[in-house]
Design an enzyme around this catalytic site. Sequence first.
Site, mmCIF file in Angstrom:
data_model
loop_
_atom_site.group_PDB
_atom_site.id
_atom_site.type_symbol
_atom_site.label_atom_id
_atom_site.label_comp_id
_atom_site.label_asym_id
_atom_site.label_seq_id
_atom_site.Cartn_x
_atom_site.Cartn_y
_atom_site.Cartn_z
ATOM 1 N N LYS A 136 0.679 -1.220 0.012
ATOM 2 C CA LYS A 136 -0.056 0.061 0.024
ATOM 3 C C LYS A 136 1.066 1.531 0.115
ATOM 4 O O LYS A 136 2.060 0.986 0.528
ATOM 5 C CB LYS A 136 -1.151 0.035 1.481
ATOM 6 N N TYR A 221 -4.145 4.428 6.399
ATOM 7 C CA TYR A 221 -4.876 3.536 7.368
ATOM 8 C C TYR A 221 -6.161 4.007 7.981
ATOM 9 O O TYR A 221 -7.123 3.054 8.379
ATOM 10 C CB TYR A 221 -3.905 3.338 8.461
HETATM 11 P P1 NDP Z 1 12.432 1.536 1.977
HETATM 12 O O1 NDP Z 1 13.129 2.979 1.446
HETATM 13 O O2 NDP Z 1 13.015 1.236 3.233
HETATM 14 O O3 NDP Z 1 12.806 0.487 1.049
HETATM 15 C C1 NDP Z 1 12.346 0.691 -0.532
HETATM 16 C C2 NDP Z 1 13.581 -0.199 -1.366
HETATM 17 O O4 NDP Z 1 12.757 0.046 -2.569
HETATM 18 C C3 NDP Z 1 14.836 0.286 -1.159
HETATM 19 O O5 NDP Z 1 15.629 -0.321 -0.347
HETATM 20 C C4 NDP Z 1 15.147 -0.126 -2.655
HETATM 21 O O6 NDP Z 1 15.660 -1.606 -2.414
HETATM 22 C C5 NDP Z 1 14.128 -0.138 -3.551
HETATM 23 N N1 NDP Z 1 14.003 0.940 -4.388
HETATM 24 C C6 NDP Z 1 14.021 0.885 -5.804
HETATM 25 N N2 NDP Z 1 14.007 2.168 -6.312
HETATM 26 C C7 NDP Z 1 14.236 3.009 -5.479
HETATM 27 C C8 NDP Z 1 14.417 4.509 -5.292
HETATM 28 N N3 NDP Z 1 14.261 5.238 -6.401
HETATM 29 N N4 NDP Z 1 14.223 5.033 -4.152
HETATM 30 C C9 NDP Z 1 14.244 4.390 -2.917
HETATM 31 N N5 NDP Z 1 14.319 3.012 -2.947
HETATM 32 C C10 NDP Z 1 14.121 2.179 -4.006
HETATM 33 O O7 NDP Z 1 11.052 1.804 2.082
HETATM 34 P P2 NDP Z 1 10.002 0.993 3.129
HETATM 35 O O8 NDP Z 1 10.417 -0.538 2.812
HETATM 36 O O9 NDP Z 1 9.630 1.208 4.169
HETATM 37 O O10 NDP Z 1 8.628 1.087 2.013
HETATM 38 C C11 NDP Z 1 8.499 0.379 0.834
HETATM 39 C C12 NDP Z 1 7.052 0.196 0.360
HETATM 40 O O11 NDP Z 1 6.532 -0.497 1.468
HETATM 41 C C13 NDP Z 1 6.065 1.447 0.136
HETATM 42 O O12 NDP Z 1 5.026 1.517 -0.730
HETATM 43 C C14 NDP Z 1 5.595 1.593 1.536
HETATM 44 O O13 NDP Z 1 4.362 2.300 1.878
HETATM 45 C C15 NDP Z 1 5.234 0.252 2.021
HETATM 46 N N6 NDP Z 1 5.250 -0.254 3.647
HETATM 47 C C16 NDP Z 1 4.206 -0.669 4.012
HETATM 48 C C17 NDP Z 1 4.166 -0.968 5.541
HETATM 49 C C18 NDP Z 1 3.006 -1.841 6.044
HETATM 50 O O14 NDP Z 1 3.046 -2.208 7.184
HETATM 51 N N7 NDP Z 1 2.288 -2.451 5.185
HETATM 52 C C19 NDP Z 1 5.248 -0.692 6.374
HETATM 53 C C20 NDP Z 1 6.171 0.086 5.699
HETATM 54 C C21 NDP Z 1 6.396 0.316 4.540
HETATM 55 P P3 NDP Z 1 16.931 -2.057 -3.427
HETATM 56 O O15 NDP Z 1 18.031 -1.445 -2.907
HETATM 57 O O16 NDP Z 1 16.868 -3.637 -3.163
HETATM 58 O O17 NDP Z 1 16.374 -1.900 -5.009
#
Ligand code: NDP
Length: 370
Positions: A136, A221
């Site tokens: 989401k 949420y």
């Molecule tokens: P992070 O920034 O921690 O991780 C995102 C990952 O996406 C990065 O580590 C990277 O992984 C990849 N990525 C690819 N392109 C990009 C870019 N241009 N900039 C940054 N990162 C990029 O974010 P979150 O994990 O916190 O959030 C990711 C998704 O999960 C969002 O949509 C958020 O809304 C959702 N979320 C949902 C939650 C829930 O409880 N359901 C809780 C937290 C987040 P790599 O280096 O491997 O390519």
Amino acid sequence: MSSRRNFIEKLTISAVGLPLLAHPTNIFATSEAPYQGPMLKVALMGLGSYAGRVAEAMQDCKRAKITGLISGTPSKITEWSEKYNVPKKSCYNYEDFDKIKNNPDIDAVYVITPNGLHKDQSIRVAKAGKHVICEKPMGINAEEGQAMVDACKAANVKLLIGYRMHFEPKTVAVIKMRKDGEFGKTKFFQGQSGFNIGDPTQWRLDKELAGGGAMMDIGIYSINGARYMLGEEPVWVTAQETKTDPEKFKEGVDETIQFQMGFPSGAVANCLSTYNMSNLDRFFMTGTDGFVEMQPSTGYGPIEGRTHKGPLTQPHVTHQTLQMDGVAALIFDGKQPIVPVDGEEGVKDMKIIDAIFEAVKTGGKVEIKI
Ligand code: NDP
């Protein structure tokens, strides 16, 4: 990011004292006998903070396992493939992941990247013939969400959104109570969702990658909660934005929005979404015959709450473990959760977010058809 993590970890601290329970409320486990059926083979895309949480939670899944990795960071592939025992032949980057088409060890891809990338990445996964599980918000507006729904239909694959609360035992119990009429006619919902966002350079404050600000990330949420707590779809919204730090929260990146929703029965909701206040994670709902309050209501848990009948006592289970076993049950057995987690459900929230942003802009009441 760190303040989001701190906030959510605070909510989790009280879980430490709980005895270790092996799937105490695994609503998808049909018996205590070891599970013999198929495992959902999942590739994780975007190895960031939330993917880390999902990966750990999946270690306890009975019906789903990590079989692939997609990342733009080679060092993460090295580390994660060792940690989760994923062979190099099932590891991809953002340029070559269409090749999953020919990988029988991947049934589904869980897209856990920044919001602004979800649509294109999900559509590519669908075109590769794999089920899509997408975090989401599913995209950055309803048009994107609908394009994802259409692409997954055309490819004959499932599109499921990461609505982990739809599997959470206390939330499920409250929804059951509402469906059984225990609150009488539902009248009012109040949702407060927010935290201090911290680091000004993160993608969550970048309009292109986030699609907005707090509303996309955490306000969603309260939107989703209003719908499953009241059991109706809104027909209008009004909304007001407060921006105290225009340097950090640039044009199109919302800091704090209060919004109101009206429902066909006459029920109303009053909600707050923010990136600039702490400890906002609370739901309240009242009906003609009873009430429920939950705080925390959507953090990683344990969720706490009470109704007019007393405290909610369902045990805490890691949300993402239940969610991923639930997703496997849905894909393999067609077993639906109490509230859908499909793409259409995601589009409903996106339509409401679109309407909230329009209401902020116009200052008026925006009618919506869900
Ligand atoms: P992070 O920034 O921690 O991780 C995102 C990952 O996406 C990065 O580590 C990277 O992984 C990849 N990525 C690819 N392109 C990009 C870019 N241009 N900039 C940054 N990162 C990029 O974010 P979150 O994990 O916190 O959030 C990711 C998704 O999960 C969002 O949509 C958020 O809304 C959702 N979320 C949902 C939650 C829930 O409880 N359901 C809780 C937290 C987040 P790599 O280096 O491997 O390519």
